[in-house]
Design a protein around this motif. Structure first.
Motif, PDB file in Angstrom:
ATOM      1  N   ASP A  18       4.613   3.550  -5.518  1.00 51.18           N
ATOM      2  CA  ASP A  18       4.683   4.933  -5.044  1.00 51.18           C
ATOM      3  C   ASP A  18       4.011   5.883  -6.035  1.00 51.18           C
ATOM      4  O   ASP A  18       3.745   5.528  -7.190  1.00 51.18           O
TER       5      ASP A  18
ATOM      6  N   GLU B 189      -0.271  -8.136  -5.533  1.00 54.05           N
ATOM      7  CA  GLU B 189       0.751  -8.845  -4.798  1.00 54.05           C
ATOM      8  C   GLU B 189       1.327  -9.965  -5.648  1.00 54.05           C
ATOM      9  O   GLU B 189       0.616 -10.782  -6.221  1.00 54.05           O
TER      10      GLU B 189
ATOM     11  N   SER C   2      -5.680  -8.058  -7.231  1.00 57.51           N
ATOM     12  CA  SER C   2      -4.540  -7.967  -6.331  1.00 57.51           C
ATOM     13  C   SER C   2      -3.275  -7.754  -7.143  1.00 57.51           C
ATOM     14  O   SER C   2      -3.107  -8.336  -8.204  1.00 57.51           O
TER      15      SER C   2
ATOM     16  N   GLY D 150      -0.028  -0.600  -4.458  1.00 59.59           N
ATOM     17  CA  GLY D 150       1.209  -1.042  -3.817  1.00 59.59           C
ATOM     18  C   GLY D 150       2.475  -0.502  -4.446  1.00 59.59           C
ATOM     19  O   GLY D 150       3.519  -1.149  -4.414  1.00 59.59           O
TER      20      GLY D 150
ATOM     21  N   HIS E 150       5.533  -5.683 -11.736  1.00 56.91           N
ATOM     22  CA  HIS E 150       5.198  -4.253 -11.777  1.00 56.91           C
ATOM     23  C   HIS E 150       6.121  -3.517 -12.723  1.00 56.91           C
ATOM     24  O   HIS E 150       6.166  -2.310 -12.723  1.00 56.91           O
TER      25      HIS E 150
ATOM     26  N   ASP F 141      -1.242   3.843  -3.353  1.00 52.28           N
ATOM     27  CA  ASP F 141      -1.412   3.008  -2.155  1.00 52.28           C
ATOM     28  C   ASP F 141      -2.220   1.752  -2.482  1.00 52.28           C
ATOM     29  O   ASP F 141      -1.872   0.655  -2.057  1.00 52.28           O
ATOM     30  N   ARG F 142      -3.285   1.929  -3.247  1.00 51.56           N
ATOM     31  CA  ARG F 142      -4.145   0.812  -3.615  1.00 51.56           C
ATOM     32  C   ARG F 142      -3.392  -0.237  -4.441  1.00 51.56           C
ATOM     33  O   ARG F 142      -3.625  -1.428  -4.319  1.00 51.56           O
TER      34      ARG F 142
END
Length: 180
Positions: free
Chosen positions: A41, A175, A173, A39, A179, A36-37
């Motif tokens: 699964d 964002e 971050s 971003g 990934h 969650d932290r």
């Protein structure tokens, strides 16, 4: 510091290493919280941790228990002088024994240090630890007549795991970052 094998890590892997190096969250599903932290699964976090372990970027993933806070204030390292041809079997037996939290082999350092097998036992008082050691000696084949020493802890030091990156890496971050 990230190992040479980890020098080319992608953003997610760097942030994952940063997130876990301070310790996993005390939660029923720690990897879900990390996911969650970051971003992503939970299966992605689990897979990436496994990949980093297999690649040698993360050397080890283990638990650091703060025994003193749990009331275990009599902690002893028991050192044994086990014949080399029996150290593996005896070490395995001790490592699997109830109440032994750590067991490992190290080289002897003659003439002053004849011991080659080490195990840690935690207790609430010294007498219970000594009794546990005697029970281990009686129950473990080949251990009864092995020379040993009991070294009770006199001081506590802060325990922490390895650090693999710059401080604050876990707070970065994710964002808009790769990934992949």
């Amino acid at each position: 510091m990230v190992t040479a094998a980890g020098a080319g890590l992608k953003t997610l892997e760097r942030e994952l290493v940063g997130a876990i190096q301070a310790g996993l969250p005390l939660a029923p599903r720690p990897y879900a919280e990390i996911a969650d932290r970051l971003g992503v699964d939970e299966p992605t976090v689990r897979a990436r941790v496994r990949d980093l372990l297999e690649a040698g970027v993360i050397k080890r993933l283990g638990v650091v228990v703060r025994h003193h806070e749990l009331g275990f204030v009599s902690n002893a390292m028991v050192v044994w002088d086990v014949p080399d041809d029996r150290v593996e079997a005896i070490g395995r037996a001790l490592g699997e024994a109830e109440g032994v939290t750590l067991c490992y082999r190290r080289p002897r350092r003659p003439p002053h240090w004849p011991y080659n097998l080490f195990c840690m036992i935690h207790g609430r008082e010294r007498e219970s630890v000594r009794a546990h050691i005697e029970a281990l000696r009686a129950q473990t084949p080949g251990l009864r007549d092995v020379a040993h020493a009991v070294l009770f802890s006199g001081r506590r030091f802060k325990q922490c795991g390895a650090r693999y990156g710059e401080p604050g890496l876990a707070r970065a971050s994710v964002e808009g970052h790769d990934h992949g």
